[in-house]
Scaffold this active site. Structure first.
Site, short mmCIF file in Angstrom:
data_model
loop_
_atom_site.label_atom_id
_atom_site.label_comp_id
_atom_site.label_asym_id
_atom_site.label_seq_id
_atom_site.Cartn_x
_atom_site.Cartn_y
_atom_site.Cartn_z
N ASN A 109 11.86 21.55 -13.04
CA ASN A 109 12.63 20.32 -13.25
C ASN A 109 11.68 19.15 -13.50
OD1 ASN A 109 14.95 18.58 -13.22
ND2 ASN A 109 14.42 17.98 -11.13
N HIS A 111 11.51 14.99 -13.01
CA HIS A 111 12.19 13.94 -12.24
C HIS A 111 11.46 12.61 -12.41
CE1 HIS A 111 14.68 12.30 -9.04
NE2 HIS A 111 13.59 11.70 -8.59
C1 GAR Z 1 15.33 11.99 -17.31
O1 GAR Z 1 14.78 10.73 -16.98
C2 GAR Z 1 15.12 12.98 -16.19
O2 GAR Z 1 13.88 12.83 -15.55
C3 GAR Z 1 16.23 12.60 -15.27
O3 GAR Z 1 17.32 12.38 -16.11
C4 GAR Z 1 16.86 11.93 -17.37
C5 GAR Z 1 17.41 12.82 -18.43
O4 GAR Z 1 17.12 12.31 -19.71
N1 GAR Z 1 16.49 13.64 -14.32
C6 GAR Z 1 16.80 13.42 -13.04
O5 GAR Z 1 16.96 12.31 -12.57
C7 GAR Z 1 16.96 14.68 -12.22
N2 GAR Z 1 17.04 14.36 -10.83
P1 GAR Z 1 17.23 13.23 -20.99
O6 GAR Z 1 18.64 13.83 -20.98
O7 GAR Z 1 17.05 12.26 -22.12
O8 GAR Z 1 16.16 14.27 -20.93
#
Ligand code: GAR
Length: 202
Positions: A109, A111
């Site tokens: 993952n 984060h």
């Molecule tokens: C990203 O910033 C990722 O790190 C975060 O959601 C966003 C998804 O963006 N994930 C979390 O917060 C998981 N806990 P994306 O759909 O453009 O890749």
């Protein structure tokens, strides 16, 4: 790691999926994206996948009676495509035991904070509210606790005066797009092991 075939799980816009696609196409990541699955049928990430000729499946969690039922179906689908590493890319669901059992130490993952600080949602807002001067990106293996598995790679991002959650998220995202393909490459390279809760590579 037995297979360089990736299964990417998404829920939203999919910019990290795009970073993986770009890294594979650009020869910076020796892997194949076998399938992209979204729990939200409207996720833009599915369109990104299809635009690149990658199989894209909407698997709506609301159609399943329980979390375990949903995760069993995910595991079956990913297994049927020969996936060796499952990449969560903005997948906004807790991963349950059936999926963890099907892919031991093979779910990763990304984060948007320096874990263990600020797990869960709104990590960038949590960081600003706390008043930290440095935040960043964590790529970690997924275990049964939220955002708490062994850390594969971290990158720092400075908090600037006047930052909003949006401006900080934007700069963190740039680092995510670099860090995630790099970490996936490291995992696929296989020169690592888990010691306690530490990820050790050589
Ligand atoms: C990203 O910033 C990722 O790190 C975060 O959601 C966003 C998804 O963006 N994930 C979390 O917060 C998981 N806990 P994306 O759909 O453009 O890749």
């Amino acid at each position: 790691m037995t297979s360089r075939r990736l299964g990417v799980l998404v829920s939203g816009r999919g910019s990290n999926l795009q970073a993986l696609i770009d890294a594979v196409r650009g020869g910076r990541l020796e892997a194949e994206i076998a399938i992209v699955v979204s729990n939200r049928p409207a996720a833009y990430a599915l369109e990104r996948a299809r635009a690149h000729g990658i199989e894209a499946v909407a698997l709506d969690h609301r159609q399943y009676a329980s979390r375990d039922d949903y995760d069993r179906e995910l595991a079956r689908l990913l297994g049927s495509r020969g996936v060796g590493l499952v990449c969560l890319a903005g997948f906004m669901r807790l991963v349950g035991q059936p999926l963890l059992d099907a892919f031991p130490d093979a779910i990763v993952n990304v984060h948007p904070s320096l874990l263990p600080a600020f797990p869960g949602i709104d990590a960038q807002r949590q960081a600003l509210d706390w008043g930290v001067k440095v935040s960043g990106v964590t790529v970690h293996l997924v275990n049964r606790e939220l955002d708490a598995g062994p850390i594969v790679l971290q990158r720092t991002v400075a908090v600037e005066p006047g930052d909003t959650p949006e401006s900080l998220a934007e700069r963190i995202l740039i680092e995510e797009h670099r860090a995630y393909p790099e970490a996936v490459g490291l995992l696929l390279g296989g020169r690592w092991r888990i010691e306690g809760r530490r990820f050790v590579s050589w």
